[in-house]
Design a protein around this motif. Sequence first.
Motif, PDB file in Angstrom:
ATOM      1  N   ARG A  86       0.829  -1.202   0.000  1.00 48.05           N
ATOM      2  CA  ARG A  86       0.000   0.000   0.000  1.00 48.05           C
ATOM      3  C   ARG A  86       0.870   1.261   0.000  1.00 48.05           C
ATOM      4  O   ARG A  86       0.559   2.247  -0.674  1.00 48.05           O
ATOM      5  N   GLN A  87       1.962   1.207   0.710  1.00 49.56           N
ATOM      6  CA  GLN A  87       2.875   2.342   0.758  1.00 49.56           C
ATOM      7  C   GLN A  87       3.477   2.610  -0.626  1.00 49.56           C
ATOM      8  O   GLN A  87       3.596   3.770  -1.043  1.00 49.56           O
ATOM      9  N   SER A  88       3.834   1.548  -1.346  1.00 55.06           N
ATOM     10  CA  SER A  88       4.398   1.712  -2.690  1.00 55.06           C
ATOM     11  C   SER A  88       3.362   2.277  -3.649  1.00 55.06           C
ATOM     12  O   SER A  88       3.677   3.145  -4.476  1.00 55.06           O
ATOM     13  N   VAL A  89       2.122   1.800  -3.551  1.00 56.17           N
ATOM     14  CA  VAL A  89       1.050   2.313  -4.409  1.00 56.17           C
ATOM     15  C   VAL A  89       0.813   3.801  -4.117  1.00 56.17           C
ATOM     16  O   VAL A  89       0.668   4.619  -5.036  1.00 56.17           O
ATOM     17  N   ASP A  90       0.796   4.177  -2.841  1.00 55.32           N
ATOM     18  CA  ASP A  90       0.600   5.581  -2.469  1.00 55.32           C
ATOM     19  C   ASP A  90       1.761   6.453  -2.969  1.00 55.32           C
ATOM     20  O   ASP A  90       1.555   7.603  -3.377  1.00 55.32           O
ATOM     21  N   THR A  91       2.964   5.906  -2.929  1.00 54.83           N
ATOM     22  CA  THR A  91       4.134   6.654  -3.402  1.00 54.83           C
ATOM     23  C   THR A  91       4.038   6.905  -4.902  1.00 54.83           C
ATOM     24  O   THR A  91       4.355   8.008  -5.377  1.00 54.83           O
ATOM     25  N   LEU A  92       3.611   5.902  -5.655  1.00 55.32           N
ATOM     26  CA  LEU A  92       3.402   6.085  -7.097  1.00 55.32           C
ATOM     27  C   LEU A  92       2.366   7.167  -7.359  1.00 55.32           C
ATOM     28  O   LEU A  92       2.521   7.996  -8.266  1.00 55.32           O
ATOM     29  N   GLN A 105      -8.754  16.585 -13.348  1.00 55.96           N
ATOM     30  CA  GLN A 105      -8.908  17.387 -12.138  1.00 55.96           C
ATOM     31  C   GLN A 105      -8.311  16.647 -10.940  1.00 55.96           C
ATOM     32  O   GLN A 105      -8.781  15.582 -10.541  1.00 55.96           O
ATOM     33  N   ILE A 106      -7.259  17.204 -10.373  1.00 54.60           N
ATOM     34  CA  ILE A 106      -6.600  16.591  -9.221  1.00 54.60           C
ATOM     35  C   ILE A 106      -7.518  16.662  -8.007  1.00 54.60           C
ATOM     36  O   ILE A 106      -8.119  17.708  -7.727  1.00 54.60           O
ATOM     37  N   GLN A 107      -7.628  15.543  -7.307  1.00 50.93           N
ATOM     38  CA  GLN A 107      -8.494  15.447  -6.130  1.00 50.93           C
ATOM     39  C   GLN A 107      -7.659  15.522  -4.851  1.00 50.93           C
ATOM     40  O   GLN A 107      -6.515  15.038  -4.811  1.00 50.93           O
ATOM     41  N   ASP A 108      -8.238  16.092  -3.808  1.00 47.04           N
ATOM     42  CA  ASP A 108      -7.541  16.156  -2.527  1.00 47.04           C
ATOM     43  C   ASP A 108      -7.412  14.779  -1.894  1.00 47.04           C
ATOM     44  O   ASP A 108      -6.429  14.494  -1.206  1.00 47.04           O
ATOM     45  N   CYS A 109      -8.402  13.943  -2.106  1.00 48.85           N
ATOM     46  CA  CYS A 109      -8.377  12.606  -1.514  1.00 48.85           C
ATOM     47  C   CYS A 109      -8.965  11.603  -2.505  1.00 48.85           C
ATOM     48  O   CYS A 109     -10.182  11.543  -2.695  1.00 48.85           O
ATOM     49  N   LEU A 110      -8.093  10.860  -3.148  1.00 50.64           N
ATOM     50  CA  LEU A 110      -8.525   9.845  -4.114  1.00 50.64           C
ATOM     51  C   LEU A 110      -7.647   8.624  -3.927  1.00 50.64           C
ATOM     52  O   LEU A 110      -6.445   8.656  -4.212  1.00 50.64           O
ATOM     53  N   ASN A 111      -8.218   7.548  -3.424  1.00 56.04           N
ATOM     54  CA  ASN A 111      -7.451   6.334  -3.176  1.00 56.04           C
ATOM     55  C   ASN A 111      -7.487   5.401  -4.387  1.00 56.04           C
ATOM     56  O   ASN A 111      -8.541   5.202  -4.994  1.00 56.04           O
ATOM     57  N   ILE A 112      -6.340   4.856  -4.725  1.00 59.29           N
ATOM     58  CA  ILE A 112      -6.288   3.801  -5.739  1.00 59.29           C
ATOM     59  C   ILE A 112      -6.822   2.528  -5.095  1.00 59.29           C
ATOM     60  O   ILE A 112      -6.279   2.060  -4.092  1.00 59.29           O
ATOM     61  N   PRO A 113      -7.908   1.948  -5.620  1.00 58.22           N
ATOM     62  CA  PRO A 113      -8.453   0.736  -5.001  1.00 58.22           C
ATOM     63  C   PRO A 113      -7.508  -0.448  -5.165  1.00 58.22           C
ATOM     64  O   PRO A 113      -6.981  -0.687  -6.256  1.00 58.22           O
ATOM     65  N   VAL A 114      -7.272  -1.171  -4.070  1.00 54.58           N
ATOM     66  CA  VAL A 114      -6.419  -2.359  -4.088  1.00 54.58           C
ATOM     67  C   VAL A 114      -7.237  -3.534  -3.563  1.00 54.58           C
ATOM     68  O   VAL A 114      -7.661  -3.538  -2.408  1.00 54.58           O
ATOM     69  N   LEU A 115      -7.483  -4.511  -4.438  1.00 58.06           N
ATOM     70  CA  LEU A 115      -8.238  -5.708  -4.050  1.00 58.06           C
ATOM     71  C   LEU A 115      -7.268  -6.868  -3.861  1.00 58.06           C
ATOM     72  O   LEU A 115      -6.385  -7.093  -4.702  1.00 58.06           O
ATOM     73  N   HIS A 129      10.356   0.331  -6.177  1.00 57.88           N
ATOM     74  CA  HIS A 129      10.080   0.936  -4.874  1.00 57.88           C
ATOM     75  C   HIS A 129       9.778  -0.131  -3.839  1.00 57.88           C
ATOM     76  O   HIS A 129      10.279  -0.075  -2.704  1.00 57.88           O
ATOM     77  N   TYR A 130       8.974  -1.117  -4.215  1.00 53.63           N
ATOM     78  CA  TYR A 130       8.576  -2.152  -3.258  1.00 53.63           C
ATOM     79  C   TYR A 130       9.781  -2.957  -2.783  1.00 53.63           C
ATOM     80  O   TYR A 130       9.938  -3.213  -1.581  1.00 53.63           O
ATOM     81  N   ALA A 131      10.637  -3.364  -3.714  1.00 54.21           N
ATOM     82  CA  ALA A 131      11.745  -4.262  -3.373  1.00 54.21           C
ATOM     83  C   ALA A 131      12.988  -3.519  -2.897  1.00 54.21           C
ATOM     84  O   ALA A 131      13.711  -4.007  -2.021  1.00 54.21           O
TER      85      ALA A 131
END
Length: 406
Positions: free
Chosen positions: A38-44, A67-77, A142-144
């Motif tokens: 999740r940290q790597s995804v957020d960093t990207l 349009q850049i959003q203040d809070c937009l999470n990339i969904p991770v399933l 980033h992850y590894a």
Amino acid sequence: MKSVKNYVYTERAHFMCPNMHFGIMAKIESNYDERQLRQSVDTLQKAHPFLQSLIAEETDTGRLYYQIQDCLNIPVLVKDEVALWQQDYEEISVRGWNVKKECLLKVVVYPNENEFQIFFIAHHLLCDGRGLLQLAEEFAEHYANGVMPQFAPECLIQGLNDLPSNSDLPLISKLIVGDANRKRKKEKQQVTYGEYSVFERAYIQKCKIKRDIFTVCNYELEEIQTLCKQHSVTVNDYLIAKMMLEENTNKVVIAADIRNQTKCYRQGAMGNYSTAFSVSVKKNEKNIIPLAKRVASQVINICMHPQKEMLVLACYIHMQPELIDAVAISTLGNFESKAGTFVGRNMFGFGSQNGYSITNLGKIESNIIAEANFIPPASPANKKTWGVLTVNNHMKICTSNLITER
């Protein structure tokens, strides 16, 4: 520094067209850690503004922009069985993709004991195939290894000035597009995104995609590479000829990366920096190498003439956005637009839906990504699409086959 607003220009063709998503699934040779992932995804996401954006519409002009959003999470399933990836992909596909409300990237993860598979699924408004491959590589590093991705502000193709000289349409094409623009304007009725969304879900339910993945192992790939080198053709020329022979067709549309040719591309940016053109050869040979040589000659000729190579992008630039929006829904759905239907049938290939296409993302070497598949977008114009990716000298070909329910 004030950021420049990124408007949707050539990407407009992906806005109201179904199946404009695709994926890269990569096997990561590293222990799975949910928090670290999740940290790597957020960093990207912090490094790429389009990963923080939705598609919005200006109220006064109607122009679309990122349009850049203040809070937009990339969904991770997180899923258990990688063997069911097609089912997971289909579940995401069948819901449609509301780009005004949903992040342009979705991630599915398949954990294992000493490794895991990660599936990046992107809407075409986010990037092209090369862009998504870059994202997968950035994630792995980033992850590894903790390698931070470089911040890359996007700057999209905004007009002919961003393309090579002499990329404009031929006169006859300009006249045809101009006439279609005028006819569409007279029709007045505009497609709403809500209407399109209903059509999109119905179309995906009716037109199923069957996908298969084939592996070309090391020794076989080496034989192909040696053969191509001996006859002065590329592996891509070989693959185009192979598709022509296997599918009994003399015309294949191929994608071409134009990052080095555009004036607007910035190293590492998300976005679409590719074009597509058709290679058509009279198929009177049954042997792959003579056919590949003729394909190579066609490709070289097209790439020497920007007017041919950039034709599809120049068309998008000259078309009115309202016309582009009407193309898919009027040709494949029940929206009335003679101008949209004309363009869909005669220029986009949506009438026959009998096209063949290859997108080859090339090859990479990695000590983190063990292998990867590229699942190409299944354009409504195509009966069959090949997505090709070579990782650590293992080539994988994903075929997408259109199955229409009558």
